[in-house]
Design an enzyme around this catalytic site. Structure first.
Site, PDB file in Angstrom:
ATOM      1  N   ASN A 105       0.806  -1.235   0.000  1.00 44.61           N
ATOM      2  CA  ASN A 105       0.000   0.000   0.000  1.00 44.61           C
ATOM      3  C   ASN A 105       0.834   1.277   0.000  1.00 44.61           C
ATOM      4  O   ASN A 105       0.600   2.194   0.775  1.00 44.61           O
ATOM      5  CB  ASN A 105      -0.928   0.029   1.219  1.00 44.61           C
ATOM      6  CG  ASN A 105      -1.724  -1.236   1.355  1.00 44.61           C
ATOM      7  OD1 ASN A 105      -1.343  -2.145   2.080  1.00 44.61           O
ATOM      8  ND2 ASN A 105      -2.823  -1.316   0.643  1.00 44.61           N
TER       9      ASN A 105
ATOM     10  N   ASP B  48       2.885  -5.303  12.430  1.00 43.44           N
ATOM     11  CA  ASP B  48       1.922  -4.424  11.761  1.00 43.44           C
ATOM     12  C   ASP B  48       2.378  -2.972  11.897  1.00 43.44           C
ATOM     13  O   ASP B  48       1.585  -2.057  12.141  1.00 43.44           O
ATOM     14  CB  ASP B  48       0.499  -4.603  12.302  1.00 43.44           C
ATOM     15  CG  ASP B  48      -0.549  -4.059  11.323  1.00 43.44           C
ATOM     16  OD1 ASP B  48      -0.189  -3.828  10.154  1.00 43.44           O
ATOM     17  OD2 ASP B  48      -1.698  -3.851  11.740  1.00 43.44           O
TER      18      ASP B  48
ATOM     19  N   PHE C 178      -5.433   5.275  11.412  1.00 43.06           N
ATOM     20  CA  PHE C 178      -5.205   4.054  12.175  1.00 43.06           C
ATOM     21  C   PHE C 178      -3.704   3.743  12.154  1.00 43.06           C
ATOM     22  O   PHE C 178      -3.025   4.090  11.192  1.00 43.06           O
ATOM     23  CB  PHE C 178      -5.944   2.887  11.537  1.00 43.06           C
ATOM     24  CG  PHE C 178      -7.443   2.956  11.670  1.00 43.06           C
ATOM     25  CD1 PHE C 178      -8.066   2.510  12.822  1.00 43.06           C
ATOM     26  CD2 PHE C 178      -8.224   3.458  10.644  1.00 43.06           C
ATOM     27  CE1 PHE C 178      -9.449   2.560  12.947  1.00 43.06           C
ATOM     28  CE2 PHE C 178      -9.608   3.509  10.756  1.00 43.06           C
ATOM     29  CZ  PHE C 178     -10.220   3.054  11.912  1.00 43.06           C
ATOM     30  N   GLY C 179      -3.212   3.064  13.178  1.00 44.35           N
ATOM     31  CA  GLY C 179      -1.864   2.525  13.077  1.00 44.35           C
ATOM     32  C   GLY C 179      -0.966   2.797  14.268  1.00 44.35           C
ATOM     33  O   GLY C 179      -1.129   3.772  14.993  1.00 44.35           O
TER      34      GLY C 179
ATOM     35  N   ASN D 113      -6.315  -0.642  13.503  1.00 43.57           N
ATOM     36  CA  ASN D 113      -7.271  -1.540  12.858  1.00 43.57           C
ATOM     37  C   ASN D 113      -6.565  -2.826  12.447  1.00 43.57           C
ATOM     38  O   ASN D 113      -5.594  -2.769  11.714  1.00 43.57           O
ATOM     39  CB  ASN D 113      -7.873  -0.861  11.619  1.00 43.57           C
ATOM     40  CG  ASN D 113      -9.111  -1.585  11.135  1.00 43.57           C
ATOM     41  OD1 ASN D 113      -9.663  -2.421  11.831  1.00 43.57           O
ATOM     42  ND2 ASN D 113      -9.524  -1.283   9.921  1.00 43.57           N
TER      43      ASN D 113
END
Lengths: 423, 306
Positions: free
Chosen positions: A94, A309, A327-328, A282
């Site tokens: 991404n 992640d 998010f993150g 998320n």
């Protein structure tokens, strides 16, 4: 030449597993393993309670390079990875542009070629990770894609999912999907439950994850191909039912695997009552029963791997109203420490397997066992060392773990004939 | 007049029962004030208040502004349209710019749940939440409680129904917190798709039958169907909503006891309430509006003492 003295070997596939030995590294290879080795010219590494395993692999890193280099780039991602004990990372597609063409894959591989940390691109399943048109997956495999996924975008379209699963068998690559039915999570900010109700926030219900897992498993069954290695991998599962579904599928013999993000076992949704965006992630932080189920899944092997992640977000993306924030969490430097700190049931060997053996199997990377003559791809660590997470090599600082005392950290990483001190 | 336990009014959730009673009792005194020929008191002279509205509002902003002026505060208004927000300035920058002009209190409406919490942790001024997305609208709940108490006395043991779109309503959430803290029995009622799945965890009953709920309650607080907040479809049409969940005068007349009818406004006449119901004897909708000014005066006055 490097001599690692009196280090406990943690490698479930090595004949030396559990033994405390000296290891001599020469020219990027393990030259000798033994007791009281003698190497007069070697640099010596040694310390109390030092353990060694094959180098750790993180299957899920957002490098944001190319595209958002102000959040992270491949160089800083590699530095953060090394600081956290990882010698290999798989980066999500991404970026902008997405890793959907030979060009972008070559860019990633070349930019990180000189690093100690090996960077493995995950190819996009669809162009731009938009879920519409397939990428040239055979060609991308040739260019170095170790797996395929649309990364943070769950594959919504059933036809695209099914055909990708079938197509990828030709190249022996796993399809990674992060299960989330987007129709059920529109405007979702956090776990749907009592706390989201109390906060008036739109929820991300557990069922959105579980429904997609059910769909994907049914399609995997329908495709009907037997395989010793997983063909379908669920990334960052988070609910008790998700664990149960995958456990059942594995018992059925389906070629499936899954991972969790290390931070998933640390927090519950109740932490969000202060609207602190550092906890905005998320899949969202869920509930104790989910965390308990994740531990059971880790212990019985339902959950194969643990990932960081790692998703760097700059101040501008986090210091905002909750629903506008991204998010993150950055996780490369804390993944091992977090899992190890909250762990009550797993052995060190089990934890290490989640960061080494299983990720390599899923990503079709060469196995590394600690034996004489094998490549020196190694992580030195102390599972009992207490330390405070206070600085990062990432460009971003979005972590809820800053200031927290964690137990267990990596000390040195060795790979590609290079040695780096962690942290 | 007693002190509050908080520096900001972020939500009812953060108030104690005694905070709520302090506000209601203070409001009663201010209600006398605003019914006098000279409606103004000097309580907040030299206090500057900015009404910062990132979302459209007519009555809440007007009500706050009147409350501020009747307390002799200096008032500035800021609304999102035609402001720097459209140029991409952050909330924090916008508010800090306003504060740099020596403002003491911020009254804010914002579409993000928790935006006033975010602000209160980062700025020195008192923050009053005038509605944050689908989270809370504390002054509305306080004025609702005030209005009920004024008409039928102590709320303990009273049966209050909140009817309509519970899922998207900050009024519902703040009302639930407030009414439960004051000992009332609360029931939410509306179409199944507009009731949050976990709402009963807040200690309320759930019903989907409007007629039966009206029969049950002492007070019906009917919510606006928030068309502007329905980004995805939750029910087929306003027509069907009004047919099966709307309230008319005939329904009120058929009850075996008289109930109070409330609405936070603005009313969608003919949708959740017919005109004959909205304008009926049972309706205290305009009393709510009047009480709103007194309650907001009380909130501002008490916070300024902190």
């Amino acid at each position: 030449m490097l001599l690692i003295r009196s280090v406990k070997i943690i490698d479930s596939r090595s004949p030396y597993n559990g033994q405390t030995k000296d290891i001599l590294v020469e020219n990027g290879k393990i030259a000798q393993i033994g007791d009281q080795l003698d190497a007069p010219n070697a640099e010596i590494l040694t310390g109390d309670n030092w353990h060694i395993s094959s180098g750790w692999v993180d299957m899920r890193v957002s490098s944001h390079d190319p595209g958002h280099e102000h959040k992270e780039d491949l160089t800083t991602a590699c530095e953060a990875a090394a600081a956290g004990g990882f010698t290999e990372i798989a980066v999500l597609p991404n970026s902008q542009p997405a890793l959907d063409s030979k060009n972008t894959l070559v860019y990633v591989k070349q930019k990180a070629a000189d690093q100690l940390v090996a960077v493995h691109p995950i190819g996009a399943v669809t162009k731009g990770c938009e879920g519409k048109d397939f990428t040239e997956m055979i060609d991308l495999t040739q260019a170095g894609a170790v797996a395929f996924s649309d990364g943070v975008h769950a594959i919504q379209n059933t036809h695209i999912f099914l055909k990708s699963l079938q197509y990828l068998q030709q190249v022996n690559r796993v399809l990674m999907n992060r299960p989330e039915d987007f129709d059920l999570t529109v405007f979702g900010q956090m776990h749907e439950g009592e706390v989201s109700t109390l906060l008036g926030m739109r929820g991300i219900p557990s069922i959105a994850e579980e429904l997609m897992i059910m769909r994907d498993l049914k399609l995997l069954e329908y495709v009907g191909i037997k395989s010793q290695t997983p063909l379908l991998h669920f990334s960052t599962i988070s609910t008790a039912n998700a664990v149960a579904l995958i456990r059942q599928a594995k018992a059925q013999g389906l070629p499936v695997s899954c991972d969790i993000a290390a931070h998933q076992i640390a927090f519950e949704d109740s932490l969000l009552t202060d609207f602190d965006t550092h906890y905005k992630v998320n899949p969202p932080f869920r509930q104790q029963k989910d965390i308990d189920a994740l531990w059971e899944g880790l212990a019985d092997g339902t959950i194969d791997a643990v990932v960081s992640d790692h998703n760097p977000q700059d101040e501008e993306a986090k210091n905002l109203e909750f629903d506008l924030a991204e998010f993150g969490i950055i996780g490369l430097e804390t993944a091992f420490g977090v899992l190890n700190t909250y762990n009550k049931t797993l052995s060190v060997e089990q934890i290490v397997d989640k960061f080494t053996h299983y990720p390599r199997t899923i990503l079709r990377l060469p196995a590394h066992t600690i034996s004489e003559g094998s490549l020196a791809n190694l992580t030195l660590f102390n599972p009992d060392l207490e330390w405070v997470f206070s600085n990062t090599r990432s460009k971003s600082k979005n972590s809820p773990f800053f200031g927290q005392t964690l137990k267990g950290r990596a000390l040195y990483v060795i790979n590609r004939n290079k040695v780096e001190k962690c942290g | 007049m007693s002190q509050l336990s908080v520096r900001h009014l972020l939500g009812i959730k953060n108030l104690t029962e005694s905070d709520i009673y302090s506000i209601l009792d203070t409001a009663a005194q201010f209600k006398d004030v605003i019914n006098r020929p000279i409606k103004k008191v000097p309580s907040l002279r030299d206090v500057t208040i900015a009404n910062v509205f990132f979302e459209n509002s007519t009555r809440t902003r007007l009500s706050f502004e009147l409350a501020e002026k009747r307390l002799s505060a200096d008032v500035v208004n800021f609304s999102a349209s035609g402001s720097s927000v459209k140029k991409g300035e952050t909330l924090l920058d916008t508010v800090n710019n306003i504060l740099a002009m020596k403002v003491d209190m911020i009254v804010m409406r914002h579409s993000s749940p928790g935006a006033p919490h975010y602000l209160s942790q980062r700025i020195p001024a008192n923050v009053v939440n005038a509605g944050d997305g689908t989270h809370e609208h504390p002054t509305q709940a306080l004025l609702d409680a005030f209005s009920i108490r004024e008409k039928i006395g102590d709320l303990a043991g009273k049966k209050i129904a909140i009817i309509g779109d519970i899922l998207h309503s900050r009024v519902a959430l703040s009302n639930i917190f407030c009414l439960i803290k004051l000992g009332a029995e609360v029931r939410v009622c509306g179409p199944t798709t507009l009731i949050p799945k976990y709402i009963s965890s807040l200690g309320v009953q759930v019903s989907h039958n409007v007629k039966e709920t009206l029969q049950w309650c002492d007070v019906a607080n009917v919510l606006r169907i928030q068309l502007e907040r329905l980004q995805v479809k939750y029910f087929p049409s306003l027509r069907e909503y009004s047919l099966y969940f709307g309230i008319n005068k005939k329904m009120l007349d058929e009850l075996d006891h008289e109930i109070l009818l409330m609405h936070p406004g603005p009313i969608n006449r003919g949708v959740e309430l017919t005109s004959d119901a909205a304008d009926s004897r049972q309706s205290i909708i305009l009393n709510q509006v009047e009480n709103g000014v007194a309650v907001r005066m009380a909130v501002l006055y008490l916070l300024a003492q902190q």
